[in-house]
Write a protein that holds these residues in place. Structure first.
Motif, PDB file in Angstrom:
ATOM      1  N   PHE A  83       0.824  -1.203   0.000  1.00  0.00           N
ATOM      2  CA  PHE A  83       0.000   0.000   0.000  1.00  0.00           C
ATOM      3  C   PHE A  83       0.865   1.263   0.000  1.00  0.00           C
ATOM      4  O   PHE A  83       0.633   2.191  -0.788  1.00  0.00           O
ATOM      5  N   ILE A  84       1.858   1.274   0.887  1.00  0.00           N
ATOM      6  CA  ILE A  84       2.724   2.462   0.993  1.00  0.00           C
ATOM      7  C   ILE A  84       3.515   2.666  -0.296  1.00  0.00           C
ATOM      8  O   ILE A  84       3.666   3.802  -0.784  1.00  0.00           O
ATOM      9  N   ILE A  85       4.027   1.557  -0.866  1.00  0.00           N
ATOM     10  CA  ILE A  85       4.792   1.666  -2.120  1.00  0.00           C
ATOM     11  C   ILE A  85       3.911   2.224  -3.233  1.00  0.00           C
ATOM     12  O   ILE A  85       4.280   3.173  -3.933  1.00  0.00           O
ATOM     13  N   ASN A  86       2.735   1.645  -3.399  1.00  0.00           N
ATOM     14  CA  ASN A  86       1.858   2.062  -4.496  1.00  0.00           C
ATOM     15  C   ASN A  86       1.383   3.513  -4.343  1.00  0.00           C
ATOM     16  O   ASN A  86       1.359   4.282  -5.300  1.00  0.00           O
ATOM     17  N   ILE A  87       0.982   3.869  -3.114  1.00  0.00           N
ATOM     18  CA  ILE A  87       0.459   5.231  -2.928  1.00  0.00           C
ATOM     19  C   ILE A  87       1.568   6.276  -3.039  1.00  0.00           C
ATOM     20  O   ILE A  87       1.331   7.409  -3.487  1.00  0.00           O
ATOM     21  N   THR A  88       2.789   5.892  -2.669  1.00  0.00           N
ATOM     22  CA  THR A  88       3.926   6.818  -2.826  1.00  0.00           C
ATOM     23  C   THR A  88       4.226   7.054  -4.300  1.00  0.00           C
ATOM     24  O   THR A  88       4.465   8.196  -4.731  1.00  0.00           O
ATOM     25  N   ILE A  89       4.227   5.963  -5.074  1.00  0.00           N
ATOM     26  CA  ILE A  89       4.475   6.093  -6.517  1.00  0.00           C
ATOM     27  C   ILE A  89       3.394   6.963  -7.154  1.00  0.00           C
ATOM     28  O   ILE A  89       3.677   7.842  -7.983  1.00  0.00           O
ATOM     29  N   PHE A  90       2.141   6.736  -6.730  1.00  0.00           N
ATOM     30  CA  PHE A  90       1.045   7.542  -7.279  1.00  0.00           C
ATOM     31  C   PHE A  90       1.226   9.023  -6.924  1.00  0.00           C
ATOM     32  O   PHE A  90       1.000   9.897  -7.765  1.00  0.00           O
ATOM     33  N   GLN A  91       1.629   9.309  -5.697  1.00  0.00           N
ATOM     34  CA  GLN A  91       1.813  10.703  -5.283  1.00  0.00           C
ATOM     35  C   GLN A  91       2.933  11.381  -6.064  1.00  0.00           C
ATOM     36  O   GLN A  91       2.838  12.567  -6.401  1.00  0.00           O
ATOM     37  N   ILE A  92       3.986  10.612  -6.348  1.00  0.00           N
ATOM     38  CA  ILE A  92       5.088  11.187  -7.146  1.00  0.00           C
ATOM     39  C   ILE A  92       4.597  11.531  -8.542  1.00  0.00           C
ATOM     40  O   ILE A  92       4.865  12.625  -9.077  1.00  0.00           O
ATOM     41  N   ILE A  93       3.858  10.597  -9.152  1.00  0.00           N
ATOM     42  CA  ILE A  93       3.307  10.857 -10.488  1.00  0.00           C
ATOM     43  C   ILE A  93       2.340  12.041 -10.444  1.00  0.00           C
ATOM     44  O   ILE A  93       2.371  12.936 -11.302  1.00  0.00           O
ATOM     45  N   PHE A  94       1.490  12.045  -9.420  1.00  0.00           N
ATOM     46  CA  PHE A  94       0.515  13.134  -9.265  1.00  0.00           C
ATOM     47  C   PHE A  94       1.228  14.475  -9.083  1.00  0.00           C
ATOM     48  O   PHE A  94       0.784  15.502  -9.618  1.00  0.00           O
ATOM     49  N   LEU A  95       2.330  14.471  -8.348  1.00  0.00           N
ATOM     50  CA  LEU A  95       3.095  15.705  -8.131  1.00  0.00           C
ATOM     51  C   LEU A  95       3.636  16.248  -9.439  1.00  0.00           C
ATOM     52  O   LEU A  95       3.601  17.460  -9.686  1.00  0.00           O
ATOM     53  N   PHE A  96       4.124  15.368 -10.308  1.00  0.00           N
ATOM     54  CA  PHE A  96       4.625  15.803 -11.615  1.00  0.00           C
ATOM     55  C   PHE A  96       3.488  16.369 -12.472  1.00  0.00           C
ATOM     56  O   PHE A  96       3.665  17.385 -13.155  1.00  0.00           O
ATOM     57  N   VAL A  97       2.334  15.697 -12.426  1.00  0.00           N
ATOM     58  CA  VAL A  97       1.186  16.184 -13.197  1.00  0.00           C
ATOM     59  C   VAL A  97       0.749  17.556 -12.690  1.00  0.00           C
ATOM     60  O   VAL A  97       0.500  18.486 -13.469  1.00  0.00           O
ATOM     61  N   GLU A  98       0.672  17.684 -11.365  1.00  0.00           N
ATOM     62  CA  GLU A  98       0.289  18.955 -10.758  1.00  0.00           C
ATOM     63  C   GLU A  98       1.279  20.062 -11.114  1.00  0.00           C
ATOM     64  O   GLU A  98       0.886  21.202 -11.420  1.00  0.00           O
ATOM     65  N   SER A  99       2.550  19.737 -11.094  1.00  0.00           N
ATOM     66  CA  SER A  99       3.590  20.716 -11.447  1.00  0.00           C
ATOM     67  C   SER A  99       3.470  21.130 -12.908  1.00  0.00           C
ATOM     68  O   SER A  99       3.651  22.307 -13.259  1.00  0.00           O
ATOM     69  N   ALA A 100       3.156  20.164 -13.770  1.00  0.00           N
ATOM     70  CA  ALA A 100       2.997  20.472 -15.194  1.00  0.00           C
ATOM     71  C   ALA A 100       1.803  21.402 -15.417  1.00  0.00           C
ATOM     72  O   ALA A 100       1.865  22.352 -16.215  1.00  0.00           O
ATOM     73  N   VAL A 101       0.712  21.143 -14.696  1.00  0.00           N
ATOM     74  CA  VAL A 101      -0.463  22.001 -14.802  1.00  0.00           C
ATOM     75  C   VAL A 101      -0.142  23.407 -14.305  1.00  0.00           C
ATOM     76  O   VAL A 101      -0.516  24.410 -14.928  1.00  0.00           O
ATOM     77  N   ARG A 102       0.595  23.491 -13.196  1.00  0.00           N
ATOM     78  CA  ARG A 102       0.961  24.799 -12.645  1.00  0.00           C
ATOM     79  C   ARG A 102       1.897  25.546 -13.603  1.00  0.00           C
ATOM     80  O   ARG A 102       1.773  26.771 -13.780  1.00  0.00           O
ATOM     81  N   PHE A 103       2.821  24.822 -14.221  1.00  0.00           N
ATOM     82  CA  PHE A 103       3.714  25.441 -15.217  1.00  0.00           C
ATOM     83  C   PHE A 103       2.908  25.994 -16.385  1.00  0.00           C
ATOM     84  O   PHE A 103       3.112  27.136 -16.819  1.00  0.00           O
ATOM     85  N   ALA A 104       1.973  25.169 -16.908  1.00  0.00           N
ATOM     86  CA  ALA A 104       1.159  25.604 -18.043  1.00  0.00           C
ATOM     87  C   ALA A 104       0.327  26.830 -17.668  1.00  0.00           C
ATOM     88  O   ALA A 104       0.208  27.775 -18.461  1.00  0.00           O
ATOM     89  N   PHE A 105      -0.211  26.825 -16.442  1.00  0.00           N
ATOM     90  CA  PHE A 105      -1.013  27.963 -15.976  1.00  0.00           C
ATOM     91  C   PHE A 105      -0.169  29.233 -15.913  1.00  0.00           C
ATOM     92  O   PHE A 105      -0.575  30.286 -16.415  1.00  0.00           O
ATOM     93  N   THR A 106       1.014  29.128 -15.312  1.00  0.00           N
ATOM     94  CA  THR A 106       1.894  30.292 -15.177  1.00  0.00           C
ATOM     95  C   THR A 106       2.325  30.816 -16.539  1.00  0.00           C
ATOM     96  O   THR A 106       2.308  32.021 -16.804  1.00  0.00           O
ATOM     97  N   PHE A 107       2.697  29.893 -17.434  1.00  0.00           N
ATOM     98  CA  PHE A 107       3.178  30.303 -18.756  1.00  0.00           C
ATOM     99  C   PHE A 107       2.067  30.952 -19.571  1.00  0.00           C
ATOM    100  O   PHE A 107       2.270  32.011 -20.186  1.00  0.00           O
ATOM    101  N   ILE A 108       0.874  30.338 -19.572  1.00  0.00           N
ATOM    102  CA  ILE A 108      -0.225  30.861 -20.397  1.00  0.00           C
ATOM    103  C   ILE A 108      -0.688  32.223 -19.894  1.00  0.00           C
ATOM    104  O   ILE A 108      -0.933  33.141 -20.690  1.00  0.00           O
ATOM    105  N   THR A 109      -0.808  32.383 -18.567  1.00  0.00           N
ATOM    106  CA  THR A 109      -1.233  33.690 -18.047  1.00  0.00           C
ATOM    107  C   THR A 109      -0.206  34.767 -18.365  1.00  0.00           C
ATOM    108  O   THR A 109      -0.566  35.889 -18.727  1.00  0.00           O
ATOM    109  N   SER A 110       1.081  34.437 -18.240  1.00  0.00           N
ATOM    110  CA  SER A 110       2.129  35.413 -18.567  1.00  0.00           C
ATOM    111  C   SER A 110       2.151  35.702 -20.057  1.00  0.00           C
ATOM    112  O   SER A 110       2.303  36.860 -20.476  1.00  0.00           O
TER     113      SER A 110
END
Length: 608
Positions: A83-110
């Motif tokens: 459980f810990i292994i799987n949820i950690t891997i998911f959080q890492i992937i989710f963090l990258f996705v979230e960062s990509a969305v935040r990057f796109a948001f910052t770039f598009i607004t600018s």
């Protein structure tokens, strides 16, 4: 209507005008709002997963929601290690996705903000170059520079640091609060007990910084205007040893700028510790309640993360509101420039004439009872009437302030006349398309303005339709070519700003080449041989003879040689025509011109 209501109505009107420039980029605006919503939805996910991980680690038999098992590909919910292994891997992937969305948001607004600024700056510059010259007589150049550069950049902040980021922050706060209430409304209420105090502090911070920033903006405009003016007139400052006096004036303006900034800094210095204090109190209340009620440790961890997600935007949201407010103030100033009606308006007839392709201008000029004032109270030209045949050379003579320069300024419509008419080839100059009118009139001024760039650029004014060979031919006609070939880089020689590396006579000859190259039907020489040494005068006089040949010429000249060659001399005094005739007839008349001639003859061979 109250002042507050009026201000809100004005802000709404300004915001609508700003968003008019967003229309070409509507899809990007919608994309930025969509990304803001996605980021807000993403915000509560990771704290919740962390809560689940902590609770599962403590209580192995804790059930895992089925949808969580599905997204982390967990087959056995009782296998704590997996459980810990799987949820950690998911959080890492989710963090990258979230960062990509935040990057796109910052770039598009600018990106959106920069494109709005680009279009708005072009619109403002087009407006500025269309203003009547009288507007520049009344408005400091530094002020218009501030409107075009600094103020428009502040409008960019509405998008990159203001409106859309505020929407994203508010959505994040709302969704996070909703999640906290859904998880445990009692814990939520306890942890947010100090929250109203923070709201009050945020309001006062916003108001304080807003007032300071308004003072900063006014101080910046004053600094720009002062520096622009004094850099342009630095030779006068130094010639009269006024450096210390002008430095003292600059220090006063600079101190106002510093004091306004310090007040804003003080507000920040108070507000940020207040936010941290309120967050600490909220965290303390949260820990006390969870410990007292013996709630799950995972809930405590999640709520601490949720509180940070609420307080982190609040640290900057007041600042972002001020960014919007400053952007609105800047937009109001910019739109005042765009709303300026003191512009050169093409008449309906000029539009018709532009479509009918008027014949080339021959150069016949007629002033009929022309009255003109720079302001409505004091006329500088009074009932001016005279005619100039095509190909004639006319000299304007008179004391300083008699109205000579005003006459030539009116001919190419740099100013509006109050009464009378001015015609060229029997057509009112207001009925000519302005581009055709001014392209048919060449102007050589006493104070030659050269742009930073090469000699060739200043001769052709970077017109791609003019070849280098055509510029060389024009220079050869006025004996300027040999001088240019002696310069380092010849026609590519950089004349520096305002032509500071060339002598007055050399700059004058370049302006003559410029006028000759454009081959105008009417040539205006405004004291073009004043303040020139004898050697340069011989070159310039020959250039003048070349320029005025076979074209209508109006000459404001001090030199007798130029005046004697004129077909007609118009003598002005205090905005009125005193005498008209040629050199000999006016001398024989023994009137105003004769007295001017005697006065100048006793001193030096100049007149006027």
């Amino acid at each position: 209507m109250s002042d507050t209501t009026k201000k809100k109505a004005l802000d709404l009107s300004i915001m609508k005008r700003v968003f008019h420039f967003v229309k070409p980029y509507r899809s990007f605006f919608i994309a930025s709002l969509t990304l803001a919503i996605i980021m807000a939805i993403f915000a509560p996910v990771r704290p919740y997963l962390i809560q689940l991980t902590v609770n599962k680690s403590i209580h192995n038999n804790l059930p895992v929601p089925h949808w969580i098992q599905q997204i982390i590909f967990l087959k056995n919910s009782n296998d704590i290690f997996q459980f810990i292994i799987n949820i950690t891997i998911f959080q890492i992937i989710f963090l990258f996705v979230e960062s990509a969305v935040r990057f796109a948001f910052t770039f598009i607004t600018s990106w959106l903000g920069q494109n709005v600024v680009k279009d708005l700056r072009v619109t403002v510059y087009e407006k500025i170059v269309s203003l009547n010259l009288s507007q520049f007589d009344k408005t400091p150049i530094g002020t218009l520079t501030t409107r075009t550069i600094n103020d428009i950049e502040s409008i960019n902040d509405i998008f990159s640091d203001g409106l859309i980021p505020i929407v994203a922050d508010l959505l994040t706060i709302i969704i996070t609060l909703a999640t906290m209430i859904w998880m445990d409304w009692r814990v939520t209420l306890v942890s947010l007990v100090p929250f109203p105090f923070l709201i009050v502090a945020t309001y006062y911070f916003k108001e304080s910084v807003n007032k300071s920033f308004m003072k900063v903006r006014n101080a910046v405009a004053a600094l720009n205007a002062f520096v622009q003016e004094h850099l342009t007139g630095m030779h006068i400052v130094q010639a009269f040893a006024a450096e210390k006096r002008e430095l003292a004036k600059f220090n006063v303006i600079n101190k106002e700028h510093r004091n306004a900034n310090i007040k804003a800094i003080f507000a920040y210095s108070v507000f940020f510790p207040v936010v941290e204090l309120v967050l600490a109190i909220s965290t303390g209340l949260l820990v006390w309640w969870v410990a007292d009620k013996k709630l799950d440790a995972g809930l405590l961890v999640a709520f601490i993360l949720y509180l940070n997600q609420i307080f982190r935007p609040l640290r900057v949201i007041a600042d972002k509101f001020n960014v919007i407010q400053m952007g609105m103030i800047a937009a109001e100033r910019v739109f005042k420039v765009l709303d300026n009606e003191n512009v050169l308006v093409e008449s309906p007839q000029s539009t018709v004439n532009s479509q009918q392709h008027l014949e080339p201008i021959k150069g016949q000029i007629s002033f009929d009872k022309v009255w003109f004032a720079y302001n409505e109270e004091h006329y500088v030209l009074k009932d001016i009437s005279f005619d100039v045949k095509a190909g004639e050379t006319v000299a304007l003579v008179g004391h300083t302030g008699s109205g000579k320069t005003s006459i030539i300024s009116l001919l190419n419509r740099l100013y509006h006349i109050q009464k009378g008419t001015i015609c060229i080839d029997d057509i009112n100059i207001e009925d000519y398309p302005i581009e055709k009118l001014r392209s048919s009139i060449g102007v050589v001024l006493q104070d030659v303005f050269l742009f930073s760039g090469s000699v060739l650029d200043n001769i052709t004014l970077r017109n791609p339709l003019i070849s280098k060979q055509a510029a060389i031919d024009a220079c050869k006609m006025i004996d300027l070519h040999d001088f240019i070939m002696q310069l380092p880089g010849d026609y590519d020689y950089n004349v520096m700003e305002r032509g500071s590396t060339l002598s007055l006579g050399q700059r004058q000859l370049i302006s003559f080449a410029r006028a000759l190259l454009y081959n105008p039907a009417i040539l205006i020489l405004d004291e073009a041989t004043s303040s020139i040494d004898t050697e340069s005068e011989l070159l310039i006089q020959k250039a003048i003879d070349t320029l005025i040949a076979d074209r209508t010429s109006i000459v404001i000249a001090h030199r007798l040689s130029t005046i004697r060659k004129a077909n007609k001399i118009i003598v002005l005094d205090k905005g009125e025509i005193k005498e008209i005739g040629n050199h000999e007839s006016l001398l024989a008349l023994g009137g105003f011109y004769s007295k001017l001639h005697e006065m100048s003859y006793d001193k030096q061979p100049v007149i006027g």
